[in-house]
Scaffold this motif. Structure first.
Motif, mmCIF file in Angstrom:
data_model
loop_
_atom_site.group_PDB
_atom_site.id
_atom_site.type_symbol
_atom_site.label_atom_id
_atom_site.label_comp_id
_atom_site.label_asym_id
_atom_site.label_seq_id
_atom_site.Cartn_x
_atom_site.Cartn_y
_atom_site.Cartn_z
ATOM 1 N N THR A 4 0.834 -1.186 0.000
ATOM 2 C CA THR A 4 0.000 0.000 0.000
ATOM 3 C C THR A 4 0.878 1.248 0.000
ATOM 4 O OG1 THR A 4 -1.767 -1.133 1.182
ATOM 5 C CG2 THR A 4 -1.819 1.269 1.218
ATOM 6 N N ILE A 5 0.659 2.130 -0.962
ATOM 7 C CA ILE A 5 1.389 3.387 -1.077
ATOM 8 C C ILE A 5 0.780 4.378 -0.083
ATOM 9 C CG2 ILE A 5 2.053 5.273 -2.621
ATOM 10 C CD1 ILE A 5 3.174 2.509 -3.421
ATOM 11 N N THR A 19 -8.401 2.727 0.774
ATOM 12 C CA THR A 19 -7.421 2.624 -0.306
ATOM 13 C C THR A 19 -8.149 2.309 -1.608
ATOM 14 O OG1 THR A 19 -7.070 0.264 0.064
ATOM 15 C CG2 THR A 19 -5.623 1.780 1.262
ATOM 16 N N TRP A 32 -0.573 -2.934 -6.637
ATOM 17 C CA TRP A 32 -0.455 -2.284 -5.342
ATOM 18 C C TRP A 32 -1.735 -1.538 -5.068
ATOM 19 C CZ3 TRP A 32 3.206 -0.199 -9.042
ATOM 20 C CH2 TRP A 32 2.884 1.046 -9.540
ATOM 21 N N SER A 33 -1.856 -1.011 -3.870
ATOM 22 C CA SER A 33 -3.000 -0.163 -3.540
ATOM 23 C C SER A 33 -2.465 1.181 -3.078
ATOM 24 C CB SER A 33 -3.875 -0.807 -2.461
ATOM 25 O OG SER A 33 -3.159 -0.935 -1.249
ATOM 26 N N CYS A 34 -3.285 2.192 -3.213
ATOM 27 C CA CYS A 34 -2.908 3.551 -2.819
ATOM 28 C C CYS A 34 -3.847 4.044 -1.730
ATOM 29 C CB CYS A 34 -2.996 4.503 -4.002
ATOM 30 S SG CYS A 34 -1.683 4.289 -5.177
ATOM 31 N N SER A 35 -3.283 4.787 -0.798
ATOM 32 C CA SER A 35 -4.099 5.398 0.248
ATOM 33 C C SER A 35 -4.966 6.486 -0.365
ATOM 34 C CB SER A 35 -3.205 6.013 1.323
ATOM 35 O OG SER A 35 -2.510 5.014 2.012
ATOM 36 N N SER A 36 -6.190 6.577 0.104
ATOM 37 C CA SER A 36 -7.110 7.621 -0.335
ATOM 38 C C SER A 36 -7.081 8.755 0.676
ATOM 39 C CB SER A 36 -8.548 7.074 -0.428
ATOM 40 O OG SER A 36 -8.619 6.037 -1.374
#
Length: 75
Positions: A4-5, A19, A32-36
């Motif tokens: 997770t970024i 995310t 990957w996943s990204c933080s919202s």
């Protein structure tokens, strides 16, 4: 396990509670996943940028160039 970024606010990494996935266009799998960012995260980022601006505005153009080129290299 998918990495997770984090968000980067005021020099600190923060993984948010929500995310979103980033999928590979080639394999169509999540890579990957990204933080919202929430509204509070956005407000914190604005406050950090406002606090950093006085020092940044006093930085000589040559130093700013070095910083921005280093950021470009890292990117």
């Amino acid at each position: 396990m998918v990495h997770t970024i984090p968000l980067l606010i005021n020099g600190e990494e923060k993984i948010s509670s929500t995310t979103f996935p980033v999928d590979s266009p080639l394999s169509h799998t999540t890579i990957w996943s990204c933080s919202s960012a929430s509204s509070a995260d956005a407000e914190a980022a604005i406050a950090a940028a406002s606090a950093a601006f006085p020092a940044w505005s006093k930085t000589k153009p040559v130093e700013r160039r070095k910083i921005l080129l280093k950021a470009a290299d890292l990117f």
